[in-house]
Design an enzyme around this catalytic site. Structure first.
Site, mmCIF file in Angstrom:
data_model
loop_
_atom_site.group_PDB
_atom_site.id
_atom_site.type_symbol
_atom_site.label_atom_id
_atom_site.label_comp_id
_atom_site.label_asym_id
_atom_site.label_seq_id
_atom_site.Cartn_x
_atom_site.Cartn_y
_atom_site.Cartn_z
ATOM 1 N N ALA A 1 -55.961 -66.427 -24.548
ATOM 2 C CA ALA A 1 -56.568 -65.505 -23.592
ATOM 3 C C ALA A 1 -57.917 -66.067 -23.196
ATOM 4 O O ALA A 1 -58.411 -67.023 -23.790
ATOM 5 C CB ALA A 1 -56.730 -64.106 -24.197
ATOM 6 N N GLU B 1 -61.425 -61.170 -27.300
ATOM 7 C CA GLU B 1 -61.885 -61.361 -25.917
ATOM 8 C C GLU B 1 -62.867 -60.267 -25.506
ATOM 9 O O GLU B 1 -63.826 -60.538 -24.771
ATOM 10 C CB GLU B 1 -60.694 -61.408 -24.961
ATOM 11 C CG GLU B 1 -59.640 -62.450 -25.303
ATOM 12 C CD GLU B 1 -60.204 -63.849 -25.502
ATOM 13 O OE1 GLU B 1 -61.246 -64.182 -24.920
ATOM 14 O OE2 GLU B 1 -59.580 -64.626 -26.263
ATOM 15 N N HIS C 1 -66.323 -60.962 -26.863
ATOM 16 C CA HIS C 1 -67.007 -62.013 -26.114
ATOM 17 C C HIS C 1 -67.939 -61.436 -25.044
ATOM 18 O O HIS C 1 -68.826 -62.163 -24.562
ATOM 19 C CB HIS C 1 -65.993 -62.932 -25.436
ATOM 20 C CG HIS C 1 -65.660 -64.166 -26.201
ATOM 21 N ND1 HIS C 1 -66.619 -64.989 -26.749
ATOM 22 C CD2 HIS C 1 -64.468 -64.754 -26.500
ATOM 23 C CE1 HIS C 1 -66.040 -66.009 -27.347
ATOM 24 N NE2 HIS C 1 -64.732 -65.900 -27.216
#
Length: 889
Positions: A268, A304, A307
């Site tokens: 991803a 993700e 992040h």
């Protein structure tokens, strides 16, 4: 052989960019034959640069330049030049607007970098250097810009048009097209840019942040997959809440989008507010997804999302600092997954990956620190070292500081560097400034490659009531680093007495330890040789060492069998219990090797069998942990222990030992299988996952007996299970047996699930990992199957990657056919998708571990690859370093 060697990029040569881009305005006109990209960049000289009157050097590759203008004046062709991947304008003002039009062809982009087309959908992957395949730009992470993006496309073919940030406008055009405009208020480097256009279903939910912001959550998938998004959505909301509670990090926009793409090189990508996922990391439902798949979705969705702060709001200055964002975020997602499930099981899974994949990388030609000194192709450094070892380095800081000071350090890091592109040094400095702890020597973890070894011995003085641990640390030479300075290693220990863990008092404790409680200590190992003396020890203890795997090191301690059995049965640290079971299993495999060589029967120690019997019978234990402890050390781990590696010999010894264990514990295995069978409605929670894990471990042992009982259990489970975990476990057991039903099972599985690509990937993988002879020919035949597509990375990983990377006994065939097969596939993929080609190469790079005959065959294939014309820089870097190491032998 290549005519020109790709250039090497060095960290020591880093210079700040000569120019900055304050704002970026992009217009995409998406077409079936080509796409036009128009950009307006507000550029100015960087006041931090010492290079006056520097030319403007923009990155770009595979672009057709239509026009170029500065402040509205079209540039003459004599005012710019092209060299390699750079477009150079010799003379520019101190501040100006650069307008550029390019034409690209996403339909022909098989590398899956930049803007490409997948299953009728436009999508992007710009990390690390894919943006330069879209338009000319300063494609480096320390150039951060505010983006406005306009997308124009056919309204019927592409009703969904997405980019980063918030949607500011949408309009239907008169010619059957429509457009959307997206504005991202947060400066970002080009690698975080994203665009998606296609015909997609949308699953929606909402989340209210801790300050009251109402965030729209949307997951975009193909229509057929809309029923597989619930788990990803729940995982996203759990991650958002967890990041608020644990790190105080709140989401900062009004919308968060996820898009699932079937053709994707990675798992991803954390593009700001528009995360693009491999379908394997977002789609999940019990009928099609295993427990491991559910856990992967949860972990990757969280990774993700995390992040957004550790990678987006604060990003890396250059690609040498990749672990700054990835190591920190992997640590964060591991802690999240531990909180959502079983902390011990999660820790053991992470350690298993380190001990096999990462330790092997440390011992090979591609060994590098978590902050490399140089690279040829940055895509080759998205490695287990940068990610998983990087996470362990962050974990060690957490261990040394404790959770409160670590949180204080992370708050300072985010506050100090919000909106900046920074370095690993900035992260460590924030931790030091917030805690007052000196991490000077600890920085060696960032600059030194290799796996440190701790050699520990002990002595007990009954008269003085002292127990002394002598610790020696060392680290082997790695490419470019022949000598290593001592590391700062947090070494967690406890001492087990007859009644449990003993209270610990260490001489000079203030100088040498961080104390978790009075029965466990974290020793600071900072010298090549140190001794730690515990006082007031009234009985000779059993040392529990490297608790929780407190550092990514190899530990040597001469445990007796009795000590290991004690740790396995009663240590309070789950990792140490599991590790003791692995060491005992390793001793049994070593003995089995000797017995087979001497043509004796393989007979495990009765105490070891009794310990396994006790595990199977103890219903109070975590079933997932029991399953892990019952599994013998993997062949991948054995390859890290035995040198040289006799693949066939180790495989035979391990399988023979498994059979003997199954014969000895048949009754307990059957009882365990029956006890764990359940008709409960499927849930991907820790309790049910543990139950299924233990049941299927028992089944795998019972199938070794090659009798009707095991076959009937596997057949019934395959035919009647309503979840993919149990169905696939049964299929795997059948495929690795001589059961006549296995051919029918494979055919039925395919017929039932041929409309589900991710399930068919598992069908490929089960066959690719079959331990029986003839698997290579099976894999070669499957490459011609209609469901296989070498252009799809998921298919390549499921069939070619699984066979070469996870089926050692068949990959390492004595005739070298497995090596030739892999080399052939690398040569083919080098032309279409160099990233995937270079990653497939890893098994061949480990040639040094094996017997001389295997070494010669493996290196011959590496040399054959190197001799190919037009090698990509991705493949060239890996294979040339491997061949160079062979030449130096």
């Amino acid at each position: 052989m290549r005519d020109a060697q790709p250039s090497t990029i060095y960290l020591s040569e880093y210079q700040v960019p000569a120019y900055l881009i304050d704002t970026t305005a992009l217009v995409f006109e998406l077409g079936e034959e080509s796409t036009k990209v128009s950009s307006q960049l507000h550029i100015r000289r960087n006041p931090a640069s010492t290079i006056s009157n520097a030319p403007l050097a923009l990155h770009g590759t595979e672009l057709e330049l239509i026009s170029l203008a500065i402040d509205g004046r079209t540039l003459d062709a004599s005012e710019w030049t092209q060299s390699g991947e750079q477009l150079i304008i010799a003379s520019v003002p101190a501040e100006f607007v650069l307008s550029c039009e390019t034409r690209i062809r996403p339909q022909d982009n098989t590398s899956l970098e930049g803007l490409y087309k997948s299953s009728g959908m436009f999508c992007t992957q710009c990390e690390a250097e894919g943006f330069r395949k879209i338009t000319y730009y300063l494609d480096r992470p320390d150039v951060m810009s505010v983006f406005t993006v306009e997308i124009i496309a056919d309204a019927q073919r592409y009703p969904v048009l997405l980019s980063n940030g918030n949607l500011s406008a949408a309009e239907v055009l008169a010619d059957g097209r429509h457009k959307t405009v997206w504005q991202d208020p947060f400066p970002k480097p080009a690698y975080l840019f994203a665009l998606v256009a296609g015909k997609l279903a949308c699953v929606e939910d909402r989340f209210k942040t801790m300050s009251g912001r109402d965030v729209a959550l949307k997951i975009y998938v193909e229509d057929k997959d809309a029923d597989k998004c619930e788990h990803a959505m729940v995982s996203l909301k759990n991650a958002m809440r967890w990041d608020e509670e644990v790190y105080g990090r709140e989401y900062d926009l009004d919308i968060f989008n996820i898009v699932a793409v079937d053709d994707f090189n990675m798992g991803a990508m954390e593009n700001k507010s528009l995360n693009i996922f491999n379908t394997s990391c977002v789609l999940a439902k019990p009928e099609t997804t295993t427990d491991a798949g559910f856990q992967r979705v949860e972990g990757v969705v969280a990774h993700e999302y995390f992040h957004n702060w550790s990678g987006n709001r604060v990003t890396c200055r250059d690609w040498f600092q990749l672990s700054l964002k990835e190591g920190f975020t992997v640590f964060r997602d591991a802690e999240f997954s531990a909180d959502m499930g079983s902390p011990t099981v999660k820790r053991v899974e992470d350690v298993t990956l380190l001990r096999t994949a990462q330790f092997a990388e440390d011992a090979g030609p591609m060994a590098h620190p978590i902050r490399p000194d140089s690279f040829i192709e940055i895509s080759n450094f998205y490695t287990v070292t940068v990610y998983e070892k990087g996470a362990e380095v962050v974990r060690m800081i957490h261990t040394l500081l404790g959770p409160e000071l670590f949180r204080k350090g992370s708050d300072l890091y985010f506050d100090r560097h919000d909106g900046q592109a920074v370095t690993c040094e900035d992260f460590v400095l924030a931790m030091e400034d917030a805690s007052g702890v000196d991490l000077g020597q600890f920085r060696n973890w960032y600059s030194q490659a290799g796996t440190p070894k701790l050699k520990v011995s002990a002595e007990y003085d009954a008269a003085a009531q002292t127990y002394t641990l002598h610790v020696q640390q060392s680290c082997p030479a790695t490419p470019g680093q022949s000598k290593k300075a001592p590391f700062h290693i947090p070494f967690a220990v406890a001492l087990l007495g007859e009644a449990g863990q003993l209270a610990l008092q260490l001489q000079n404790a203030a100088l040498n330890t961080e104390t978790a409680d009075n029965t466990e200590m974290v020793l600071n190992v900072t010298k090549a040789e140190q001794s730690f003396i515990f006082t007031g020890i009234k009985e000779e203890p059993v040392p529990s060492l490297l608790r929780g795997f407190s550092a990514p090191v190899k530990l040597e301690f001469d445990y007796s069998r009795e000590q290991l059995l004690r740790l396995m049965s009663s240590d309070s640290d789950g990792f140490c219990r599991w590790d003791a079971s692995q060491q005992l299993g390793l001793a049994e495999i070593s003995q089995a090797l000797a017995d087979i060589a001497a043509e004796h029967d393989v007979v495990p120690e009765s105490a070891y069998l009794d310990a396994c019997r006790a595990l199977l019978s103890d219903e109070s234990l975590d079933g997932a942990m029991v399953a892990m402890m019952l599994q013998l050390p993997s062949e991948a781990y054995l390859a890290e222990i035995f040198h040289p590696v006799d693949v066939l010999g180790l495989h035979r010894a391990r399988e023979t030992l498994r059979l003997v264990i199954a014969q000895a514990l048949r009754g307990e295995l059957l009882a365990c299988y029956s006890r764990c069978a359940s008709n409960a409605v499927y849930a991907a929670d820790a309790g049910q996952i543990a139950q299924r894990s233990l049941k299927n471990t028992a089944l795998s042992y019972l199938m070794l007996l090659n009798d009707d009982t095991g076959r009937e259990l596997a057949t019934r489970q395959f035919e009647h299970s309503e979840n993919m975990t149990d169905r696939l476990a049964a299929l795997n057991a059948l495929v690795n047996s001589t059961a006549p039903y296995k051919a029918e099972a494979l055919q039925r599985f395919y017929q039932n699930w041929q409309h589900e690509p991710l399930v068919i990937n598992q069908w490929f993988q089960v066959q690719a990992m079959c331990r029986l002879p003839g698997t290579l020919e099976t894999v070669q035949g499957l490459m011609a199957h209609p469901a296989f597509d070498i252009r799809n990375p998921n298919k390549v990983r499921a069939l070619i990657g699984a066979f070469c990377g996870q089926n050692s006994v068949n990959f390492h065939r004595e005739d070298g056919a497995g090596y030739r097969f892999l080399a052939d596939q690398v040569i083919v993929l080098n032309r279409s998708n160099p990233q995937i080609a270079s990653r497939l190469l890893v098994p061949l790079t480990k040639w040094r571990k094996y017997l001389p005959a295997a070494q010669q065959l493996m290196c011959a294939e590496l040399q054959r690859i190197l001799a190919q014309p037009d090698l990509s820089s991705d493949v060239y870097e890996v294979v040339s370093k491997s061949v160079q190491e062979y030449s130096e032998e």
